[in-house]
Design an enzyme around this catalytic site. Structure first.
Site, PDB file in Angstrom:
ATOM      1  CG  ASP A 295      -5.858  -8.580  20.612  1.00 12.26           C
ATOM      2  OD1 ASP A 295      -6.326  -9.608  21.141  1.00 12.26           O
ATOM      3  OD2 ASP A 295      -6.284  -8.097  19.547  1.00 12.26           O
ATOM      4  NE  ARG A 297      -8.845 -10.025  19.728  1.00  9.75           N
ATOM      5  CZ  ARG A 297      -9.394  -9.120  18.930  1.00  9.75           C
ATOM      6  NH1 ARG A 297     -10.630  -9.317  18.471  1.00  9.75           N
ATOM      7  NH2 ARG A 297      -8.732  -8.039  18.583  1.00  9.75           N
TER       8      ARG A 297
END
Length: 363
Positions: A295, A297
């Site tokens: 991930d 983000r």
């Protein structure tokens, strides 16, 4: 002089240049280099770099190095020596896993272990932030500053860039207006623009949430395929519509729509990951083969927007413990986790299982 771009503006230029296939100059305390993104490079530019004096190689992430069985002596990245006969076909195959199974890379690869990898690491980080494949051709040369001046290249001071890229960008409110929606006629849309020149983000405010109480909130990462065209490969669309419906039903809430497509790797790389999933890899494995982490983000963006809107406490609609942890770390109190379990179907059941098993999602 005030006309001179600051480090955030310089990095925005550098990202644009890398996407367009233009080299950039990286100037460090102990050396300098020119960097060119593999994805957008051309044979002509590669030949120009080869003609320069200096050590030329390819910087890739340790995740990608693991896939192609290359040694990552520098921890999170590997510096691969560029063979004399290597062309753009070879380089594209090194960076893009699309044909790994059909035509495995022929090693062994010679990777560097001596000297500083700071400029190579910065080059890879910049390709990631440009939402392209995380691989860069890097030539270490003491003439980088002169070559940049002669060829009008963007010059990136490494120490300033590294510091800036680890910090969360300030978010400036740009505009807001009343927006009646199906779930509530009492809606308002706020647009925020990061000072680092990256994508804008949005806050959808339902009703008039009390700033003194925990607000029903969701951090929703943009998903063009799920939110817009109804993809069945994820649960994003149903979660988006379900969150808005619940906020409308309760009469108040805030949905943050963050432009971090594909867990922060961008739509093009997300489609590359989907193609790898068709070859039998799960979501996490596909990201790793591309050279990304599970991930990518930055949930600090959400906490920054919430604070600007006047909220300090939330009832967070999420199944992701990472969002809760980041909210708390950034000073936003998560008074309650509100589960959001919607959208499971035959096409995404394995994807949801992977999120639960490998990404700690509470499903």
């Amino acid at each position: 002089m005030s006309l001179r771009p600051d480090i955030s503006e310089t990095l925005a230029r550098a990202r644009a240049d890398l996407r367009m296939g233009v080299p950039i100059a990286l100037i460090g305390e102990a050396g300098s280099a020119l960097a060119l993104a593999v994805e957008s490079a051309s044979d002509a530019r590669l030949a120009d770099l080869r003609a320069l004096e200096g050590t030329i190689g390819v910087a890739i992430t340790a995740r990608r190095a693991e896939t192609i069985k290359a040694r990552a002596y520098d921890g999170d990245i590997a510096r691969i020596c560029l063979p004399k006969r290597a062309d753009m076909v070879w380089l594209q195959a090194l960076a893009d896993p699309a044909d790994d199974l059909a035509t495995p890379m022929k090693g062994p690869f010679h990777t560097l272990r001596e000297g500083s990898a700071d400029l190579h690491r910065l080059a890879v980080a910049l390709t990631k932030s440009a939402r392209i494949l995380p691989a860069a051709i890097v030539i270490e040369t003491e003439h980088a500053a002169r070559l940049a001046a002669e060829n009008f290249l963007t010059v990136v001071p490494a120490s300033d860039a590294i510091l800036r890229m680890t910090q969360a960008s300030a978010m400036d409110p740009v505009a807001s207006a009343r927006l009646p929606m199906e779930v509530s006629t009492a809606g308002r849309l706020h647009v925020f623009r990061p000072e680092d020149g990256s994508e804008e983000h949005y806050a959808v405010e339902i009703g008039r949430p009390d700033r003194d109480k925990p607000v029903l909130a969701r951090l929703h990462s943009a998903c063009f395929t799920g939110d817009v065209i109804g993809s069945l490969k994820c649960d994003c669309g149903p979660q988006l519509r379900g969150a808005l419906a619940q906020m409308g039903s309760e009469g108040a809430g805030v949905l943050l729509y963050l432009n971090q497509e594909g867990r922060g790797i961008g739509l093009a790389n997300k489609m590359r990951a989907y193609a790898l999933q068709d070859q039998g890899f799960d979501t996490v494995e596909a990201n790793h083969r591309l050279g990304f982490e599970d991930d990518e983000r930055d949930f600090r963006i959400g906490s920054s927007i919430l604070r600007q809107l006047g909220f300090s406490s939330v009832r967070l609609m999420t199944n992701n413990p990472g969002k809760i942890e980041m909210m708390e770390q950034m000073g936003i109190t998560v008074a309650e986790r509100v589960p959001l379990k919607l959208g499971e179907n035959d096409h995404n059941r394995a994807y949801l299982a992977t999120k639960a098993q490998k990404s700690r999602h509470m499903l």
